[in-house]
Design an enzyme around this catalytic site. Structure first.
Site, mmCIF file in Angstrom:
data_model
loop_
_atom_site.group_PDB
_atom_site.id
_atom_site.type_symbol
_atom_site.label_atom_id
_atom_site.label_comp_id
_atom_site.label_asym_id
_atom_site.label_seq_id
_atom_site.Cartn_x
_atom_site.Cartn_y
_atom_site.Cartn_z
ATOM 1 N N LYS A 229 -1.619 -8.362 -5.339
ATOM 2 C CA LYS A 229 -2.390 -8.544 -3.779
ATOM 3 C C LYS A 229 -3.709 -7.858 -3.373
ATOM 4 O O LYS A 229 -3.253 -6.653 -4.075
ATOM 5 C CB LYS A 229 -1.040 -8.494 -2.332
ATOM 6 C CG LYS A 229 -2.090 -8.136 -1.760
ATOM 7 C CD LYS A 229 -0.793 -8.159 -0.386
ATOM 8 C CE LYS A 229 -1.311 -7.763 1.038
ATOM 9 N NZ LYS A 229 -0.456 -7.564 1.947
ATOM 10 N N ASP B 8 -11.922 -18.097 1.982
ATOM 11 C CA ASP B 8 -12.570 -18.637 2.020
ATOM 12 C C ASP B 8 -12.448 -19.847 0.265
ATOM 13 O O ASP B 8 -12.171 -18.948 -0.410
ATOM 14 C CB ASP B 8 -14.634 -18.333 1.932
ATOM 15 C CG ASP B 8 -14.355 -17.050 1.619
ATOM 16 O OD1 ASP B 8 -14.274 -16.758 -0.123
ATOM 17 O OD2 ASP B 8 -14.655 -15.708 1.574
ATOM 18 N N GLU C 218 21.788 -12.720 10.943
ATOM 19 C CA GLU C 218 20.225 -13.150 10.761
ATOM 20 C C GLU C 218 20.447 -13.728 9.131
ATOM 21 O O GLU C 218 19.414 -14.109 8.982
ATOM 22 C CB GLU C 218 19.140 -11.580 10.515
ATOM 23 C CG GLU C 218 19.167 -11.359 12.623
ATOM 24 C CD GLU C 218 18.932 -10.578 12.868
ATOM 25 O OE1 GLU C 218 17.657 -10.097 14.383
ATOM 26 O OE2 GLU C 218 18.991 -9.178 12.428
ATOM 27 N N ASP D 193 0.912 -1.674 0.276
ATOM 28 C CA ASP D 193 0.091 0.179 -0.731
ATOM 29 C C ASP D 193 1.230 0.792 0.184
ATOM 30 O O ASP D 193 1.896 0.869 0.956
ATOM 31 C CB ASP D 193 -0.534 0.223 1.259
ATOM 32 C CG ASP D 193 -1.771 1.036 1.592
ATOM 33 O OD1 ASP D 193 -2.364 1.438 0.470
ATOM 34 O OD2 ASP D 193 -2.680 1.000 2.234
HETATM 35 C C1 GLA Z 1 -4.024 -4.849 4.716
HETATM 36 C C2 GLA Z 1 -3.724 -6.322 4.426
HETATM 37 C C3 GLA Z 1 -2.268 -5.628 5.256
HETATM 38 C C4 GLA Z 1 -1.479 -4.369 4.174
HETATM 39 C C5 GLA Z 1 -2.218 -3.305 4.740
HETATM 40 C C6 GLA Z 1 -2.199 -1.971 4.141
HETATM 41 O O1 GLA Z 1 -4.183 -4.526 6.580
HETATM 42 O O2 GLA Z 1 -4.038 -7.277 5.620
HETATM 43 O O3 GLA Z 1 -0.859 -6.798 4.823
HETATM 44 O O4 GLA Z 1 -1.603 -5.338 3.019
HETATM 45 O O5 GLA Z 1 -3.729 -3.672 4.153
HETATM 46 O O6 GLA Z 1 -3.257 -1.120 4.066
#
Ligand code: GLA
Length: 727
Positions: A472, A530, A610, A363
């Site tokens: 996504k 789902d 790490e 986002d």
């Molecule tokens: C949701 C998703 C997160 C991320 C945020 C972005 O909460 O589950 O993984 O992508 O939105 O706003």
């Protein structure tokens, strides 16, 4: 033949291990006789009627041989004498209520049916039975669809209501099924939750009170999942009768069960009738979503395995159905909204050196979105933030040998957006009322084609502008203020369902246009996990809670219906952003292996130690990929029963039993702990095995009946992998 129909209109559906039987009586009623363990063919109709004084009561003054309230009918209807949970409530064109469906015709078709505009299991190897019922009084037809996928003990149901009268009818309720279990007493296992606490297992007794899981949120939701198990009181992972009931639907739903006055357990499932009222015009049809049933008389393990295989092979589609999906890194928990192209490229640079294959920009890349108050609906690149075009950023990422993925939230809109300023009527809002804001955003009216077209065009432009191979698809709030300017006032009850049909249509269009893109579904984490979504997008972000210990319950609960291959799971930083817990990096990796495995952290801030551990994990995950993703999955120790063990454990086994991988996580720390033996499953009883290349050899049946000693690590939340191979 999976479907047998005899001259007396007895319909028998057989899968590998189960039988489902119905028959039509002299009066044309379609009765349910039996669903359960497989049996030789026999007329089982005697089982569907209960004798006794109550059964002699007849609702019909002409003294017919049945009363709708005492028998088990495949289509239970409201208004004609069945006072129990019903699957259908219909208002005829003349305002009369109810339907009395009787047999009209049937056909058996090769291949599993599909449903217009809705997701469904598919398969040429399957078979379909369609029994058409017709109302006694009106030209309204009910096409009862039964799909059989023998191999996975999967029986699906759906119904198409067809209006052949010359005026409109109304559906106040049109569920996908009602199912009567004439004998026995049952528990219901369901998976409730919240944002960051999805799919928590709860088991309750089915009594004479109605037990209901449902959603009125416009999405299947975090709060309840559209999947339940109805099982014997004593049923567990290995033993007992268990019926899985899962809706292939992502919107408002209901699954209810109750015992009636004669101790029959009735289960109904389908679209939630609350705020549902659908007009079916003359010569038009209404399709219910599909319900997917699996019966097991070997407990939940077998039931889950069948769902896993059916979902992997006959529900998920596309390029990534079987191919290995790239290991990804997502920038959300690393940067939230605070990033630019250079920051992303530096993360990608470090990640690619460790073997990460896909970089996902989450986002914040569009409009002028630097926080969650703005720009949803404006799907054009913020070139200032990205320091140039998207194409340029993608090229920089690609030059590191990495693929590029992107985040969208196509169904939502911010008030501060060009889209809102141009089309304020595109969002759901009730005239004369201020709409409810949630996460500073609103929901678009996806029932309207012009709204979908607008979003589709914007998305296509972005996706065609650069080499994008992952998307996504998020949905971060639920539907309120339901009102569509596109429908008259008497049809507003159609919107929730039309919304879902619209989202499915948009998903179908986008996924078909970009067949090489890997799609991941998301809804504030796992708020829309789902079977409906899995038809379009083969993986789902399981939860915004990325803490490995919380994830034990979330992923364990999810596994009852859904395969690990569908569960988005990432390694994130400690202290965890959600609950501040600190866990070993190894534990975080092991838990994410039993999902899609990816990273969600600022890799540039990790120590070299790490980073080496991440590199090792990626190599190890790839090594075990096929075993984890396509093996038979067994739950061994439950995180929901801490009184039984301080470990959570699960296992994946190759179908031929030659290799297994067991994962344990200790979620409780105690000063003194009795050593524990862990029993595994699915091995070949008379073969010898080694564990993690041990000197010692173990007999398969010994590992399954006695178990092996778990190693002890003196750290908090330790985790181990045990690789079991033939000696
Ligand atoms: C949701 C998703 C997160 C991320 C945020 C972005 O909460 O589950 O993984 O992508 O939105 O706003």
């Amino acid at each position: 033949m999976a479907i047998l129909v005899n001259d007396n209109k007895i319909f028998t559906l057989n899968t590998k291990n189960t039988t489902y039987q119905m028959y039509v009586n002299e009066d044309g009623i379609l009765f349910h006789s039996y669903y359960g363990a497989k049996m030789e063919y026999s007329d089982l109709s005697y089982a569907s009627h209960k004798n006794g004084w109550m059964a002699s009561f007849s609702a019909n003054p002409k003294g017919k041989r049945y009363s709708h309230n005492h028998t088990s009918e495949e289509l239970s209807c409201f208004g004609v004498g069945d006072f129990r949970l019903s699957a259908l409530a219909l208002v005829n064109h003349d305002g009369t209520i109810g339907a009395e469906p009787v047999y009209h015709s049937h056909k058996v078709v090769k291949g599993k049916y599909q449903i217009k505009g809705l997701p469904a299991f598919y398969g040429d190897e399957g078979e379909t039975l369609v029994i058409t019922l017709k109302d006694k009084a009106y030209d309204v037809y009910f096409h009862m669809y039964y799909g059989v996928l023998e191999e996975y003990d999967l029986i699906t149901r759906a119904m198409v209501v067809e209006n052949k009268t010359d005026s409109e009818i109304k559906l106040n309720k049109a569920l996908s099924m009602s199912l009567d279990l004439v004998s026995g007493s049952y528990d219901m296992i369901h998976f409730h939750g919240a944002h960051m606490r999805e799919r928590q297992l709860e088991r309750t007794r089915i009594t004479h009170l109605t037990s209901t899981v449902s959603s009125v949120r416009g999405a299947s939701s975090h709060m309840q999942n559209p999947f339940v198990i109805v099982c014997d009181k004593g049923a567990n992972e290995e033993y007992g009768s268990a019926y899985g009931i899962g809706l292939v639907y992502s919107g408002n739903f209901v699954i209810s069960a109750e015992k009636d006055q004669h101790e029959t357990t009735r289960i109904v499932a389908g679209i939630n009738p609350e705020c549902f009222e659908y007009t079916v015009f003359p010569n038009d049809t209404f399709e219910t979503p599909e319900v997917a049933l699996v019966y097991s008389n070997e407990g939940f393990g077998k039931l889950s395995n069948n769902y896993h295989k059916a979902i992997r092979n006959n529900l998920c589609r596309g390029k990534y159905k079987y191919t290995r999906r790239p290991v990804l890194i997502n920038n959300w928990e690393a940067t939230y909204f605070d990033f630019n192209a250079d920051k992303l490229v530096s993360m990608a640079n470090d990640a690619s050196a460790l073997g990460v294959e896909l970089f996902v920009m989450d986002d914040g890349w569009f409009g002028h979105r630097d926080d969650d108050h703005t720009s949803l609906g404006d799907w054009f690149v913020n070139e200032k933030k990205l320091q140039g075009s998207l194409e340029n950023l993608v090229k920089r990422i690609n030059s590191l040998g990495m693929q590029f993925g992107i985040w969208f939230e196509p169904e939502c809109i911010s008030e501060d957006s060009e889209l809102f300023r141009a089309h304020p009527d595109y969002r759901f809002a009730i005239p004369n009322r201020d709409p409810q804001e949630s996460r500073q955003q609103y929901v678009l009216d996806m029932s309207r084609k012009e709204v979908r077209d607008n979003i589709y065009d914007q998305m296509v432009k972005v996706l065609e502008s650069a080499n994008i191979t992952y998307l996504k698809w998020d949905f971060n709030r639920h539907i309120t203020d339901l009102y569509s300017v596109a429908l008259p006032k008497e049809r507003q009850g159609e919107i929730y369902h039309r919304y879902m049909l619209g989202v499915y249509e948009l998903l179908e269009r986008i996924t078909q246009k970009f067949p090489d893109i890997l799609f991941e579904s998301c809804s504030g984490g796992g708020g829309r996990f789902d079977m409906g979504m899995l038809y379009y997008m083969p993986q789902v972000w399981t939860s915004d809670d990325s803490d490995a210990i919380d994830r034990l319950k979330i992923q364990y609960g999810t596994s009852f219906a859904y395969p690990v291959r569908t569960m988005g799971a990432h390694v994130s930083v400690c202290p965890n952003h959600g609950n501040a817990r600190v866990t070993p990096l190894k534990t975080r990796g092991n838990v994410a292996y039993f999902g899609t495995y990816g990273l969600e952290l600022d890799i540039t801030k990790m120590t070299s130690e790490e980073k080496q551990e991440i590199k090792r994990q990626i190599a190890e995950f790839k090594e075990y990929y096929d075993l984890i993703q396509f093996g038979d999955y067994y739950r061994l120790l439950s995180p929901f029963t801490p009184e039984e063990s301080r470990y959570c454990a699960w296992e994946t086994v190759k179908a031929d039993g030659s290799e297994a991988l067991v994962c344990t996580v200790a979620y409780e720390s105690k000063c003194t702990v009795p050593p524990e033996l862990l029993k595994v499953k699915g091995l070949i009883p008379n073969k010898m095995y080694r564990i993690n290349d041990s000197e010692e050899k173990y007999l398969g049946s010994a590992l399954m009946n006695i178990g092996f000693w778990l190693d002890y690590d003196h750290v908090s939340y330790p985790s181990r992998l045990y690789h079991i191979t033939l000696a």
